[in-house]
Design a protein around this motif. Structure first.
Motif, mmCIF file in Angstrom:
data_model
loop_
_atom_site.group_PDB
_atom_site.id
_atom_site.type_symbol
_atom_site.label_atom_id
_atom_site.label_comp_id
_atom_site.label_asym_id
_atom_site.label_seq_id
_atom_site.Cartn_x
_atom_site.Cartn_y
_atom_site.Cartn_z
ATOM 1 N N LEU A 142 0.829 -1.199 0.000
ATOM 2 C CA LEU A 142 0.000 0.000 0.000
ATOM 3 C C LEU A 142 0.872 1.262 0.000
ATOM 4 C CD1 LEU A 142 -2.883 1.137 0.124
ATOM 5 C CD2 LEU A 142 -2.763 0.976 2.609
ATOM 6 N N ALA A 143 1.992 1.219 0.746
ATOM 7 C CA ALA A 143 2.916 2.353 0.747
ATOM 8 C C ALA A 143 3.526 2.543 -0.634
ATOM 9 C CB ALA A 143 4.008 2.141 1.791
ATOM 10 N N ALA A 144 3.901 1.427 -1.281
ATOM 11 C CA ALA A 144 4.461 1.512 -2.633
ATOM 12 C C ALA A 144 3.426 2.057 -3.606
ATOM 13 C CB ALA A 144 4.948 0.135 -3.083
ATOM 14 N N ARG A 145 2.194 1.589 -3.475
ATOM 15 C CA ARG A 145 1.116 2.072 -4.343
ATOM 16 C C ARG A 145 0.908 3.572 -4.142
ATOM 17 N NH1 ARG A 145 -3.355 -0.434 -6.964
ATOM 18 N NH2 ARG A 145 -4.592 1.220 -7.915
ATOM 19 N N GLN A 146 0.976 4.016 -2.902
ATOM 20 C CA GLN A 146 0.785 5.420 -2.568
ATOM 21 C C GLN A 146 1.842 6.282 -3.256
ATOM 22 O OE1 GLN A 146 1.329 6.210 1.584
ATOM 23 N NE2 GLN A 146 0.372 8.207 1.516
ATOM 24 N N TYR A 147 3.116 5.929 -3.086
ATOM 25 C CA TYR A 147 4.175 6.765 -3.646
ATOM 26 C C TYR A 147 4.255 6.663 -5.161
ATOM 27 C CZ TYR A 147 6.100 9.097 0.325
ATOM 28 O OH TYR A 147 6.250 9.966 1.370
ATOM 29 N N ASN A 148 4.007 5.495 -5.698
ATOM 30 C CA ASN A 148 3.995 5.379 -7.162
ATOM 31 C C ASN A 148 2.886 6.236 -7.773
ATOM 32 O OD1 ASN A 148 6.197 3.684 -7.617
ATOM 33 N ND2 ASN A 148 5.005 1.831 -7.193
ATOM 34 N N ALA A 149 1.771 6.324 -7.069
ATOM 35 C CA ALA A 149 0.666 7.152 -7.564
ATOM 36 C C ALA A 149 1.046 8.629 -7.550
ATOM 37 C CB ALA A 149 -0.582 6.930 -6.705
ATOM 38 N N TYR A 150 1.723 9.071 -6.485
ATOM 39 C CA TYR A 150 2.155 10.466 -6.413
ATOM 40 C C TYR A 150 3.212 10.770 -7.481
ATOM 41 C CZ TYR A 150 -0.106 10.481 -1.839
ATOM 42 O OH TYR A 150 -1.011 10.377 -0.821
ATOM 43 N N ILE A 151 4.161 9.854 -7.655
ATOM 44 C CA ILE A 151 5.212 10.053 -8.666
ATOM 45 C C ILE A 151 4.591 10.139 -10.054
ATOM 46 C CG2 ILE A 151 7.165 8.926 -9.817
ATOM 47 C CD1 ILE A 151 7.877 7.811 -6.965
ATOM 48 N N ASP A 152 3.661 9.250 -10.343
ATOM 49 C CA ASP A 152 2.998 9.261 -11.648
ATOM 50 C C ASP A 152 2.221 10.562 -11.845
ATOM 51 O OD1 ASP A 152 2.089 7.847 -14.119
ATOM 52 O OD2 ASP A 152 0.144 8.028 -13.155
ATOM 53 N N PHE A 153 1.555 11.011 -10.805
ATOM 54 C CA PHE A 153 0.755 12.229 -10.871
ATOM 55 C C PHE A 153 1.624 13.446 -11.179
ATOM 56 C CE2 PHE A 153 -0.991 15.954 -8.585
ATOM 57 C CZ PHE A 153 -2.201 16.087 -9.265
ATOM 58 N N TYR A 154 2.704 13.625 -10.434
ATOM 59 C CA TYR A 154 3.552 14.797 -10.621
ATOM 60 C C TYR A 154 4.362 14.726 -11.917
ATOM 61 C CZ TYR A 154 2.394 16.293 -5.917
ATOM 62 O OH TYR A 154 1.710 16.708 -4.811
ATOM 63 N N SER A 155 4.789 13.548 -12.302
ATOM 64 C CA SER A 155 5.583 13.429 -13.528
ATOM 65 C C SER A 155 4.763 13.832 -14.752
ATOM 66 C CB SER A 155 6.117 11.998 -13.698
ATOM 67 O OG SER A 155 5.059 11.078 -13.892
ATOM 68 N N LYS A 156 3.475 13.519 -14.738
ATOM 69 C CA LYS A 156 2.614 13.893 -15.869
ATOM 70 C C LYS A 156 2.379 15.397 -15.922
ATOM 71 C CE LYS A 156 0.205 9.472 -16.300
ATOM 72 N NZ LYS A 156 -1.054 8.736 -16.064
ATOM 73 N N LEU A 157 2.374 16.054 -14.769
ATOM 74 C CA LEU A 157 2.144 17.495 -14.736
ATOM 75 C C LEU A 157 3.264 18.278 -15.415
ATOM 76 C CD1 LEU A 157 0.764 18.229 -11.141
ATOM 77 C CD2 LEU A 157 -0.490 18.297 -13.295
ATOM 78 N N ILE A 158 4.480 17.765 -15.369
ATOM 79 C CA ILE A 158 5.634 18.515 -15.858
ATOM 80 C C ILE A 158 5.567 18.756 -17.360
ATOM 81 C CG2 ILE A 158 8.157 18.460 -16.120
ATOM 82 C CD1 ILE A 158 8.137 16.837 -13.449
#
Length: 227
Positions: A142-158
């Motif tokens: 769940l922790a991995a899912r949480q951080y991967n989701a944040y990384i994916d979210f911010y990487s797309k914004l750039i």
């Protein structure tokens, strides 16, 4: 709820737990349960996240809660997805279109910090969620899912709105998102612990400059590698 175990099927970003056949009542009930769990997590941490308190907050029976979510992890995953959806909605309204990655980085970080400042309890809830997942046997996914989701979210914004995203841009976006999250996580803990907005604002400015330098370096390296 039962002992921790990963939901058998996550289907990408689809919701975990038992989903009733697309009925309005079922959707509303499920949303109330998620809201009740998030309120309990925000106000009292993981210790307050009991089935009775969640059911009371949501205005449903315990049996109804168990029908929609048969274990705590499936409910927490739904809470995580709700947190990310709230963050995405806030950013969408806050970030103007720009085709310059440097400008987008500055805008994203400033928007990110404004969101943190107005959602203190949500930030604490996310920290609680991470610590719970890391401490609970069988819930580290769940922790991995949480951080991967944040990384994916911010990487797309750039690089959002800049046409087709190449493999190089995806790699740069992921590296930059990881870097930004390291800085933001540190700023959140520092600000909440020390209550020093002056130092935090300086830290935000430093993070913007450092992240812009990073993306310039990564883009230069990508151009060199491409010949």
């Amino acid at each position: 709820m039962d002992e921790p175990r990963r939901p058998s099927s996550l289907h990408g970003t689809s919701h975990p737990g038992k989903i009733p056949g697309a009925t309005r009542k079922g959707t509303e009930t499920r949303a109330r349960i998620i809201k009740g769990a998030l309120e309990a997590l925000e106000n009292g941490g993981m210790e307050a996240l009991t089935t009775r308190k969640i059911a009371a907050s949501a205005g449903v029976r315990l049996a109804t809660l168990h029908y929609y979510f048969d274990n705590k992890e499936s409910l927490l995953l739904a809470v995580l997805e709700d947190l990310i959806a709230d963050m995405a909605e806030a950013y969408q309204a806050d970030i103007p279109a720009s085709h310059d990655p440097q400008e987008r980085i500055e805008t994203v970080i400033r928007s990110m910090w404004r969101y943190v400042q107005r959602t203190r309890n949500k930030q604490l809830a996310q920290t609680e969620l991470t610590l719970y997942a890391l401490r609970t046997q069988g819930a580290d996914w769940l922790a991995a899912r949480q951080y991967n989701a944040y990384i994916d979210f911010y990487s797309k914004l750039i690089f959002d709105g800049m046409g087709e995203i190449s493999e190089d841009k995806k790699q740069i976006g992921t590296a930059v998102a990881r870097f930004m999250l390291i800085g933001i996580d540190g700023l959140i803990l520092q600000n909440f612990a020390l209550h020093n907005d002056g130092d935090t604002n300086e830290g935000v400015e430093t993070l913007i400059i450092a992240t812009q330098d990073l993306v310039r370096r990564l883009q230069a390296e990508a151009r060199l590698a491409a010949g």
